[in-house]
Scaffold this active site. Structure first.
Site, PDB file in Angstrom:
ATOM      1  N   HIS A   1     -44.078   9.525 -92.050  1.00 52.82           N
ATOM      2  CA  HIS A   1     -42.649   9.483 -92.377  1.00 52.82           C
ATOM      3  C   HIS A   1     -42.355   8.723 -93.684  1.00 52.82           C
ATOM      4  O   HIS A   1     -41.420   7.928 -93.756  1.00 52.82           O
ATOM      5  CB  HIS A   1     -41.851   8.879 -91.227  1.00 52.82           C
TER       6      HIS A   1
ATOM      7  N   HIS B   1     -34.410  12.346 -87.793  1.00 59.95           N
ATOM      8  CA  HIS B   1     -35.177  11.861 -86.645  1.00 59.95           C
ATOM      9  C   HIS B   1     -34.276  11.425 -85.498  1.00 59.95           C
ATOM     10  O   HIS B   1     -34.457  10.354 -84.916  1.00 59.95           O
ATOM     11  CB  HIS B   1     -36.089  10.723 -87.095  1.00 59.95           C
TER      12      HIS B   1
ATOM     13  N   GLU C   1     -37.608  17.987 -84.931  1.00 61.72           N
ATOM     14  CA  GLU C   1     -37.523  17.752 -86.375  1.00 61.72           C
ATOM     15  C   GLU C   1     -37.891  19.016 -87.130  1.00 61.72           C
ATOM     16  O   GLU C   1     -39.037  19.460 -87.089  1.00 61.72           O
ATOM     17  CB  GLU C   1     -38.467  16.610 -86.757  1.00 61.72           C
TER      18      GLU C   1
HETATM   19  C1  BGC Z   1     -43.929  11.641 -84.803  1.00 59.67           C
HETATM   20  C2  BGC Z   1     -44.574  10.718 -83.809  1.00 59.67           C
HETATM   21  C3  BGC Z   1     -44.140   9.316 -84.138  1.00 59.67           C
HETATM   22  C4  BGC Z   1     -42.655   9.241 -84.077  1.00 59.67           C
HETATM   23  C5  BGC Z   1     -42.170   7.888 -84.467  1.00 59.67           C
HETATM   24  C6  BGC Z   1     -42.468  11.503 -84.677  1.00 59.67           C
HETATM   25  O1  BGC Z   1     -41.841  12.348 -85.588  1.00 59.67           O
HETATM   26  O2  BGC Z   1     -44.334  12.972 -84.610  1.00 59.67           O
HETATM   27  O3  BGC Z   1     -45.959  10.825 -83.832  1.00 59.67           O
HETATM   28  O4  BGC Z   1     -44.689   8.374 -83.277  1.00 59.67           O
HETATM   29  O5  BGC Z   1     -42.098  10.187 -84.954  1.00 59.67           O
HETATM   30  O6  BGC Z   1     -41.163   7.498 -83.668  1.00 59.67           O
END
Ligand code: BGC
Length: 349
Positions: A103, A177, A315
């Site tokens: 991210h 998210h 997402e």
């Molecule tokens: C990911 C997870 C990650 C999470 C974080 C998601 O988008 O796919 O692996 O732990 O985000 O909160």
């Protein structure tokens, strides 16, 4: 639209909260991370509930990394070892998830303050969120000028338009998210929610959740959501891919592929309240994450702790690790081009 002070960062920066409402949908957005702190929609009896996980105070957003409601950039999901080569130049971006980058790195777009400008356009109300990501921020090449627009329509839809330009060739994969629980934030597990994803394939991952490159058929596996299916039904099937991820945490290869316009790709429904969320996107992938890493250590806006599976994320995105996977749809952005993508959330009960 109402703007109120939300808190102050250690360096004195003021963080604001914006409230907007249209067509029965009520949205609270923070200038911190472009965070959707809450989103209220009616159930089948017209009763509103907040259907997103979030925190009450700025300190929790600063200190924790579940990415509740945040804008994600520059690169949604993982880049293997945080490394990629573009036009012959090797780049190393911030490694913040075991051996990999997740991210956008430790201080990605979710941990930045955005400039927010409200607007009305006809019957729409919304916010423009701007930020300039400096050349080299978190290791990414190019100065990235980003504009994200949140719009609430008179039908109560929440639309996200992402735009970005760069001064040097780079990779971009922006997403949102939000953690959904259509029965209401703090109401417990989402295992009873029914999910449909228009995808016959998904991208299996290695133990660090980096795609292996395979596009695997969902037929006869727990990953088949082509017909509405309760999330809990196959959640404990014990498929190796689920054991690695502690549940679902995968990218679905949307059958429609990359499209010029948003196409409906997923439906999430809570049978209890009747609340339904439909997602349309122009992107090729959808990450379905079943809240596997929520572990009862964070207290949310409802004053209760969040546990595993208390919410899920959907997402819309380019595929994880695309910069290292030539066969995946490209996430490269070059000077002179504009990155433009749209996701529309439609609510019903
Ligand atoms: C990911 C997870 C990650 C999470 C974080 C998601 O988008 O796919 O692996 O732990 O985000 O909160």
């Amino acid at each position: 639209m109402v703007k109120t002070p939300f808190g102050t960062l250690a360096d004195g920066t003021e963080v604001s909260s914006w409230f907007l409402e249209n067509g029965g949908t009520r949205l609270k957005v923070l200038s911190w991370g472009g965070v959707v702190q809450s989103l209220e929609i009616p159930d089948r009896h017209g009763r509103h509930a907040n259907v997103c996980l979030g925190f009450d105070g700025i300190e929790d957003y600063v200190a924790s990394t579940p990415y509740f409601g945040a804008l994600i950039g520059r690169y949604g999901n993982r880049i293997g070892k945080g490394r990629f080569t573009l036009d012959g130049t090797a780049h190393q971006v911030d490694v913040n998830d075991g051996a990999n980058s997740l991210h956008g790195g430790a201080t990605g777009f979710d941990k930045q303050v955005w400039d927010v400008e409200p607007f009305t356009a006809g019957s729409d109300v919304g916010l423009h969120l701007f930020r300039t990501s400096a050349d080299g921020e978190m290791g990414y090449p190019g100065t990235l000028e980003v504009k994200v627009t949140y719009t609430l329509t008179e039908r109560g839809e929440w639309r996200i338009d992402y735009e970005a330009t760069t001064s040097r060739a780079t990779v971009v994969n922006l997403t949102s998210h939000v953690y959904w629980n259509l029965a209401g934030e703090s109401s417990g597990t989402i295992e009873g929610h029914e999910l449909t994803i228009a995808a016959g394939r998904y991208t299996p991952t290695d133990s660090g959740l980096i795609p292996t490159g395979e596009l695997a058929d969902v037929s006869g596996t727990p990953f088949d959501f082509r017909e509405p299916k309760a999330i809990g039904r196959d959640l404990r099937a014990g498929h190796l891919q689920q054991l690695r991820a502690k549940g679902y945490d995968h990218n679905w290869v949307l059958d429609k592929g990359v499209t010029a316009e948003p196409v409906q790709v997923a439906t999430l429904r809570d049978p209890g309240s009747g609340r339904t969320l439909k997602i349309a996107t122009d992107q090729p992938g959808l990450q379905f994450y079943s809240g596997n890493f929520l572990d009862g250590t964070l207290v949310g806006t409802g004053g209760r702790a969040y546990r595993q599976g208390d919410a899920l994320c959907l997402e819309t995105q380019g595929f994880p690790d695309s910069p290292n996977q030539p066969a995946f749809p490209s996430t490269v952005l070059r000077p002179g081009q504009t990155y433009r993508t749209t996701t529309i959330h439609t609510f019903d009960a």
